[in-house]
Design an enzyme around this catalytic site. Structure first.
Site, mmCIF file in Angstrom:
data_model
loop_
_atom_site.group_PDB
_atom_site.id
_atom_site.type_symbol
_atom_site.label_atom_id
_atom_site.label_comp_id
_atom_site.label_asym_id
_atom_site.label_seq_id
_atom_site.Cartn_x
_atom_site.Cartn_y
_atom_site.Cartn_z
ATOM 1 C CB ALA A 266 10.744 -3.317 0.341
ATOM 2 C CG HIS B 163 -4.960 -27.804 -26.379
ATOM 3 N ND1 HIS B 163 -4.089 -28.053 -25.340
ATOM 4 C CD2 HIS B 163 -4.327 -28.181 -27.523
ATOM 5 C CE1 HIS B 163 -2.981 -28.580 -25.829
ATOM 6 N NE2 HIS B 163 -3.098 -28.673 -27.159
ATOM 7 C CB ALA C 10 -5.165 -1.491 -5.469
HETATM 8 P P1 FAD Z 1 -3.580 5.119 -1.060
HETATM 9 O O1 FAD Z 1 -3.428 4.584 -2.416
HETATM 10 O O2 FAD Z 1 -2.372 5.217 -0.191
HETATM 11 O O3 FAD Z 1 -4.250 6.564 -1.227
HETATM 12 C C1 FAD Z 1 -4.484 7.402 -0.147
HETATM 13 C C2 FAD Z 1 -4.613 8.824 -0.656
HETATM 14 O O4 FAD Z 1 -5.042 9.638 0.421
HETATM 15 C C3 FAD Z 1 -3.291 9.418 -1.142
HETATM 16 O O5 FAD Z 1 -3.493 10.102 -2.352
HETATM 17 C C4 FAD Z 1 -2.904 10.381 -0.033
HETATM 18 O O6 FAD Z 1 -2.150 11.505 -0.502
HETATM 19 C C5 FAD Z 1 -4.279 10.834 0.451
HETATM 20 N N1 FAD Z 1 -4.292 11.335 1.820
HETATM 21 C C6 FAD Z 1 -3.782 10.743 2.932
HETATM 22 N N2 FAD Z 1 -4.050 11.486 4.028
HETATM 23 C C7 FAD Z 1 -4.756 12.576 3.581
HETATM 24 C C8 FAD Z 1 -5.309 13.701 4.216
HETATM 25 N N3 FAD Z 1 -5.260 13.865 5.540
HETATM 26 N N4 FAD Z 1 -5.937 14.631 3.451
HETATM 27 C C9 FAD Z 1 -6.022 14.468 2.101
HETATM 28 N N5 FAD Z 1 -5.525 13.431 1.456
HETATM 29 C C10 FAD Z 1 -4.894 12.482 2.182
HETATM 30 N N6 FAD Z 1 -1.643 -3.375 -4.419
HETATM 31 C C11 FAD Z 1 -2.220 -4.211 -5.287
HETATM 32 O O7 FAD Z 1 -3.387 -4.553 -5.118
HETATM 33 N N7 FAD Z 1 -1.547 -4.686 -6.374
HETATM 34 C C12 FAD Z 1 -0.260 -4.351 -6.612
HETATM 35 O O8 FAD Z 1 0.320 -4.791 -7.598
HETATM 36 C C13 FAD Z 1 0.385 -3.472 -5.718
HETATM 37 N N8 FAD Z 1 1.658 -3.095 -5.932
HETATM 38 C C14 FAD Z 1 2.234 -2.200 -5.085
HETATM 39 C C15 FAD Z 1 3.544 -1.827 -5.327
HETATM 40 C C16 FAD Z 1 4.173 -0.918 -4.503
HETATM 41 C C17 FAD Z 1 5.587 -0.501 -4.782
HETATM 42 C C18 FAD Z 1 3.451 -0.350 -3.408
HETATM 43 C C19 FAD Z 1 4.094 0.667 -2.507
HETATM 44 C C20 FAD Z 1 2.150 -0.730 -3.149
HETATM 45 C C21 FAD Z 1 1.532 -1.669 -3.981
HETATM 46 N N9 FAD Z 1 0.227 -2.096 -3.765
HETATM 47 C C22 FAD Z 1 -0.352 -2.984 -4.613
HETATM 48 C C23 FAD Z 1 -0.568 -1.613 -2.620
HETATM 49 C C24 FAD Z 1 -1.549 -0.537 -3.079
HETATM 50 O O9 FAD Z 1 -0.841 0.522 -3.662
HETATM 51 C C25 FAD Z 1 -2.369 -0.075 -1.889
HETATM 52 O O10 FAD Z 1 -2.998 -1.164 -1.282
HETATM 53 C C26 FAD Z 1 -3.429 0.934 -2.320
HETATM 54 O O11 FAD Z 1 -2.861 2.043 -2.960
HETATM 55 C C27 FAD Z 1 -4.252 1.388 -1.112
HETATM 56 O O12 FAD Z 1 -5.252 2.238 -1.544
HETATM 57 P P2 FAD Z 1 -5.873 3.355 -0.601
HETATM 58 O O13 FAD Z 1 -6.833 4.099 -1.470
HETATM 59 O O14 FAD Z 1 -6.338 2.756 0.653
HETATM 60 O O15 FAD Z 1 -4.654 4.310 -0.202
HETATM 61 P P1 AMP Z 2 5.318 -6.934 3.044
HETATM 62 O O1 AMP Z 2 4.669 -6.630 4.366
HETATM 63 O O2 AMP Z 2 4.690 -8.027 2.248
HETATM 64 O O3 AMP Z 2 5.591 -5.699 2.226
HETATM 65 O O4 AMP Z 2 6.749 -7.506 3.417
HETATM 66 C C1 AMP Z 2 7.692 -6.844 4.212
HETATM 67 C C2 AMP Z 2 8.738 -7.873 4.617
HETATM 68 O O5 AMP Z 2 9.795 -7.208 5.291
HETATM 69 C C3 AMP Z 2 8.198 -8.942 5.568
HETATM 70 O O6 AMP Z 2 8.482 -10.199 5.029
HETATM 71 C C4 AMP Z 2 8.982 -8.681 6.855
HETATM 72 O O7 AMP Z 2 9.262 -9.872 7.554
HETATM 73 C C5 AMP Z 2 10.263 -8.041 6.351
HETATM 74 N N1 AMP Z 2 10.947 -7.223 7.348
HETATM 75 C C6 AMP Z 2 10.395 -6.357 8.223
HETATM 76 N N2 AMP Z 2 11.364 -5.759 8.985
HETATM 77 C C7 AMP Z 2 12.556 -6.265 8.567
HETATM 78 C C8 AMP Z 2 13.944 -6.060 8.946
HETATM 79 N N3 AMP Z 2 14.276 -5.199 9.896
HETATM 80 N N4 AMP Z 2 14.899 -6.768 8.293
HETATM 81 C C9 AMP Z 2 14.567 -7.634 7.294
HETATM 82 N N5 AMP Z 2 13.289 -7.867 6.919
HETATM 83 C C10 AMP Z 2 12.289 -7.206 7.523
#
Ligand code: FAD
Ligand code: AMP
Length: 477
Positions: free
Chosen positions: A279, A454, A330
């Protein structure tokens, strides 16, 4: 072949793209949205990373694991006896899938209600505001959409490490870590950022011994120092073993274990886990979107270059969400989507990039908005600071959620609130009050003069605001 002309074509149906599409439709535009996401059953699924493998599934499992941890560790203190407590992971994951499915289907319904044309497939941009759609992987154009405006919202993907390649059973990315079929006895997490901490928390609460290896020497460097210190202490106490300054050197899978070598200040260290989650951040999906014939500028970190209105270097083409600069969140992408839709409609909308709330959904949660105390000092901004410990909150005591604090930073001369930093249960909800106050230009005194119910956790915000002027009631300021 669909050669239709649209007012707007949106590429990507994540929280940036689907929100932009809906807002454009609300404003009377004829909109198509192209998305290529397939869920693990191979079916198209809207909502992008956020709904399918991000915000929603992670929060669903955090909720389930929180209930399990409460039942196993906290119920007894309330006089509630639980016998035969068991975490059925298959049911937990199925519930998570159900929640995801309901929400992704909900977006289909919203698209229908707003008469948005949904096209499943891979989109690529061609000159003349053309979006070509192909089936994933085959590159043959199936449809060609013409648009007056194009909004790129193609999102981001997990960064891969050559030193820790994803495998079927042992080394997982964040999406894989939401699909475990059992609780690993030992779990390593590379990266102690928000995603690593949340996924580490899920499996730790369900019984894994979790070690997080973080390359940096500081913990949550974007957060206020006092808050990250408090969060670190709390996480360590609940059993998350967070090792800073731990740079991954290699991994190998032997005898059903992942062997990890990392380097810290003492030299090379070895540790083995049943499973490992990588991650280490996310990178923008800006490759495979367009060829050299498109004059779209990309910066050195592969983000599509945009100005503060999300306009790219090509007039009429916009980019929003994770594919452009700024925090990969998001709500940041959704607000950019709304801004772009309204600007296409001729309105003067903008996004306040100084007030994007950040949240880490651990227990306690960590949330902040605005400037840190360190950033104020660096910028030479004179401040007054008020803090209030959750241990002094009656409601937090009733909830046995006494870890953490609220910290409010106000300008020394104007008293205007410029940063709010929270480590507390429900910080994700509390921070909204701070964002509203800051958007309205409130002073610490404004909050201090406001009546809070409260007993609530929100009173801690009131007390921290009082503490800015050294007049908190339930703690010494
Ligand atoms: P995305 O959600 O990545 O959507 C992009 C879409 O475009 C996808 O459906 C993809 O398939 C499509 N796509 C890409 N290229 C093409 C193409 N060429 N043609 C057609 N379709 C395409 N954010 C928060 O704010 N709160 C949270 O709690 C949070 N938790 C997270 C937990 C995890 C485990 C992860 C991985 C992310 C989390 N995030 C969170 C981050 C959040 O998911 C992203 O910031 C957000 O989804 C970004 O939105 P977006 O619409 O820019 O892109
Ligand atoms: P985020 O960008 O918040 O999802 O966090 C990713 C985290 O991974 C950051 O704190 C980075 O410093 C850490 N990270 C990136 N590369 C490495 C690595 N090779 N080993 C350990 N931690 C890493």
């Amino acid at each position: 072949m669909n050669n239709k002309q649209y007012d707007v074509v949106v590429i990507g149906a994540g929280p940036a793209g689907y929100v932009a599409a809906i807002r454009c439709a609300q404003l009377g535009m004829n909109v198509a949205c192209v998305d290529e996401w397939l869920n693990h059953k191979g079916d198209p699924s809207l909502g992008g990373t956020c709904l399918n493998v991000g915000c929603i599934p992670s929060k669903t499992l955090l909720e389930s694991s929180h209930l399990y941890a409460a039942a196993s560790k906290e119920f007894a203190d309330h006089g509630i006896t639980v016998k035969g407590l068991h975490a059925d992971i298959e049911t937990m994951i199925a519930r998570k899938d159900r929640v995801v499915n309901e929400l992704t289907q909900g977006i289909n319904a919203l698209f229908k209600a707003n008469k948005i044309t949904l096209v499943h497939g891979h989109a690529s941009l061609s000159p003349g505001k053309t979006v070509k759609v192909s089936d994933r992987g085959n590159g043959k154009t199936r449809e060609s959409l013409q648009a007056d405006n194009i909004i790129i919202a193609a999102g981001s993907s997990a960064v891969r490490l050559e030193r820790a390649p994803i495998t079927d059973d042992y080394i997982f990315d964040s999406a894989g870590a939401l699909e475990f079929d059992s609780v690993p006895k030992t779990l390593g997490v590379i990266g102690a950022g928000s995603i690593g901490l949340e996924l580490g928390s899920v499996w730790s609460r369900l019984g894994s011994e979790v070690v997080l290896l973080e390359a940096m020497d500081s913990f949550l460097p974007a957060a206020d120092k006092r808050i990250s210190r408090e969060a670190f202490r709390s996480y360590q106490q609940q059993g998350l073993d967070i090792r800073l300054n731990a740079r991954l050197l290699s991994t190998s899978v032997k005898q059903k274990k992942v062997h990890v070598t990392y380097e810290d200040t003492r030299g090379a260290q070895q540790v083995k886990f049943d499973r490992l989650i990588v991650a280490v951040g996310r990178k923008p999906n800006s490759d495979h979107l367009f060829g050299d014939e498109m004059e779209l500028e990309i910066d050195e970190r592969e983000y599509i270059h945009v100005n503060k209105y999300c306009e790219t270097s090509v007039p009429g083409i916009y980019a929003i969400g994770d594919i452009v600069r700024g925090p990969m969140l998001a709500h940041k992408g959704s607000e950019e989507g709304i801004m772009v839709a309204e600007r296409i409609a001729g309105q003067k909308s903008s996004v306040d990039y100084d007030l994007i709330p950040s949240v880490i959904y651990t227990h306690p949660e960590v949330a902040w908005a605005g400037k840190t105390e360190h950033a104020c000092a660096t910028a030479g901004i004179p401040v007054n600071v008020g803090t209030f410990p959750m241990a002094a909150s009656g409601r937090a005591r009733a909830m046995a959620a006494t870890d953490g604090l609220v910290k409010i930073i106000a300008h020394k001369e104007t008293d205007r609130i410029i940063g709010v930093h929270i480590c507390a249960a429900q910080a994700s909800e509390l921070i909204a009050q701070a964002v509203i106050a800051m958007e309205m230009g409130a002073s610490a005194e404004d909050l201090a003069m406001t009546m809070f119910a409260h007993p609530t956790l929100s009173e801690s915000i009131h007390e921290a605001a009082l503490a800015v002027h050294k007049r908190a009631i339930h703690t010494r300021s």
